[in-house]
Enzyme design. Sequence first.
Site, mmCIF file in Angstrom:
data_model
loop_
_atom_site.group_PDB
_atom_site.id
_atom_site.type_symbol
_atom_site.label_atom_id
_atom_site.label_comp_id
_atom_site.label_asym_id
_atom_site.label_seq_id
_atom_site.Cartn_x
_atom_site.Cartn_y
_atom_site.Cartn_z
ATOM 1 N N CYS A 12 0.861 -1.188 0.000
ATOM 2 C CA CYS A 12 0.000 0.000 0.000
ATOM 3 C C CYS A 12 0.895 1.235 0.000
ATOM 4 C CB CYS A 12 -0.936 0.020 1.207
ATOM 5 S SG CYS A 12 -2.373 1.098 0.921
ATOM 6 N N CYS A 41 -0.216 4.205 1.858
ATOM 7 C CA CYS A 41 -0.656 5.165 2.885
ATOM 8 C C CYS A 41 0.337 5.345 4.033
ATOM 9 C CB CYS A 41 -2.039 4.802 3.406
ATOM 10 S SG CYS A 41 -2.144 3.198 4.184
ATOM 11 N N CYS A 98 -4.839 5.545 0.871
ATOM 12 C CA CYS A 98 -4.291 4.378 0.191
ATOM 13 C C CYS A 98 -4.129 4.624 -1.314
ATOM 14 C CB CYS A 98 -5.187 3.175 0.428
ATOM 15 S SG CYS A 98 -5.397 2.803 2.182
ATOM 16 N N LYS A 145 -12.017 -5.468 2.874
ATOM 17 C CA LYS A 145 -11.481 -4.615 3.929
ATOM 18 C C LYS A 145 -12.523 -3.549 4.225
ATOM 19 C CE LYS A 145 -7.569 -1.700 5.103
ATOM 20 N NZ LYS A 145 -6.230 -1.263 4.683
ATOM 21 N N ARG A 165 -3.183 3.076 13.106
ATOM 22 C CA ARG A 165 -2.875 4.410 12.580
ATOM 23 C C ARG A 165 -2.069 5.222 13.570
ATOM 24 N NH1 ARG A 165 -8.382 6.095 9.464
ATOM 25 N NH2 ARG A 165 -8.485 4.253 8.113
ATOM 26 N N LYS A 213 -11.424 -8.449 6.812
ATOM 27 C CA LYS A 213 -10.843 -7.602 7.836
ATOM 28 C C LYS A 213 -11.774 -6.454 8.150
ATOM 29 C CE LYS A 213 -6.888 -4.463 7.878
ATOM 30 N NZ LYS A 213 -5.687 -4.065 7.166
ATOM 31 N N SER A 232 -5.915 -4.109 14.693
ATOM 32 C CA SER A 232 -5.357 -3.496 15.893
ATOM 33 C C SER A 232 -6.419 -3.151 16.942
ATOM 34 C CB SER A 232 -4.568 -2.251 15.515
ATOM 35 O OG SER A 232 -5.373 -1.356 14.771
ATOM 36 N N TYR A 265 -2.158 -10.322 15.759
ATOM 37 C CA TYR A 265 -1.132 -9.921 16.726
ATOM 38 C C TYR A 265 -1.086 -10.916 17.894
ATOM 39 C CZ TYR A 265 -1.781 -5.622 14.038
ATOM 40 O OH TYR A 265 -1.896 -4.716 13.023
HETATM 41 C C1 PBG Z 1 -3.506 0.597 5.433
HETATM 42 C C2 PBG Z 1 -3.639 -0.406 6.520
HETATM 43 C C3 PBG Z 1 -4.471 -0.338 7.635
HETATM 44 C C4 PBG Z 1 -4.244 -1.488 8.358
HETATM 45 C C5 PBG Z 1 -3.304 -2.231 7.678
HETATM 46 N N1 PBG Z 1 -2.941 -1.557 6.535
HETATM 47 C C6 PBG Z 1 -5.391 0.674 8.131
HETATM 48 C C7 PBG Z 1 -6.006 1.650 7.247
HETATM 49 O O1 PBG Z 1 -6.728 1.287 6.304
HETATM 50 O O2 PBG Z 1 -5.783 2.836 7.477
HETATM 51 C C8 PBG Z 1 -4.899 -1.845 9.647
HETATM 52 C C9 PBG Z 1 -4.296 -2.953 10.398
HETATM 53 C C10 PBG Z 1 -4.736 -3.027 11.806
HETATM 54 O O3 PBG Z 1 -5.553 -2.205 12.274
HETATM 55 O O4 PBG Z 1 -4.238 -3.928 12.492
HETATM 56 N N2 PBG Z 1 -3.419 0.051 4.145
HETATM 57 ZN ZN ZN Z 2 -3.335 1.871 2.754
#
Ligand code: PBG
Ligand code: ZN
Length: 326
Positions: free
Chosen positions: A115, A117, A125, A192, A202, A249, A275, A314
């Site tokens: 990605c 971001c 993203c 997602k 984040r 997810k 997370s 995790y």
């Molecule tokens: C961004 C990304 C995110 C996560 C993994 N890659 C968050 C988002 O879309 O801003 C989240 C992972 C997590 O919360 O454990 N591509």
């Molecule tokens: Zn991203």
Amino acid sequence: MQNGQLAKRELGWLLNSVGLKKKHLVCPIFVRDRGNKQYHIANMPDVAAITLEKTTTQIQDIIELGISSIMIFGLPAERDDVGSQAVSQNGIVQNTVRKLKMEFGDAISIVTDVCICQYNLSGHCGLFEGKNDLVDNDRTVRMLSDIALTHAQAGADLVAPSAMMDGQVTSIRSSLDEHGYKKTKILSYSAKHFSSLYSPFRSIAFSKQIRDYKSLDKSSYQISYSNLRDCARKIENDIREGADMIVVKPSIMYLDVISMVKEKFGFPIAAQTVSGEYAMIKSAANNNWINENEWKVTSISALKRAGADSIISYFCKDIARLLDCR
Ligand code: PBG
Ligand code: ZN
């Protein structure tokens, strides 16, 4: 003490009884390219963002626990307008993959997060179309393909595009094939969901460099929890485009999606504990409000029961230890 031990054994059996094996576990790691001290993350207790050097001992631990797969999230030293570190041959993910493949070879299967971001100034993203606020899907897809190719060249076994752009799987697949990386697999984030459960992630990946990271709105490309039909369409599309496995997810709120995919498509599926799910269990457990082991096991075994083939979490190391207790 004795009761604690006994409880762990029972929890290990519970995991075993839903068919969970260590080979289903994918352990996420955060590798960073800035600072030289390891830092811990306030709202993700026991998760650390480590330096490149530290990855060796980290992976040794993971392998010793019997886990054979990791997912790498990169935290670059600098962000810029177009996220150029994401596509650099010497980016943090590329360097980590090269180093770990040299040190561990096939003992560890490496999945990389693809990605932009974590690398650009917006935290989105996608790349933006000129001055307006729309994500430029096609330009983003080309960049994602370039990133995925550098990961494959470094030695990644699977690339995991998480940007939710249309056509990303087709484009990545053809770029990998064209360059001779036919064996590199694609784990696509097809489902997602737009969610505030990503906020602890984040705060690790975004807070240092993006001032208003808390109000980042990704709802124009991440999917809505309210539309199961749209979700099924996205998944079907990614399968048709050539994904090898798809991700759902967050995880525990989407058990229906997991079992829908299993039933409707019979396709390999990974569920990802995000997370926020991790933080909820950890924070309540650290206050002695719930039993941590029981909740880890209940949530992870539910994912397996619903039909997940792989579990990205995790909690993986703890789950592997519990499997050893039975
Ligand atoms: C961004 C990304 C995110 C996560 C993994 N890659 C968050 C988002 O879309 O801003 C989240 C992972 C997590 O919360 O454990 N591509
Ligand atoms: Zn991203």
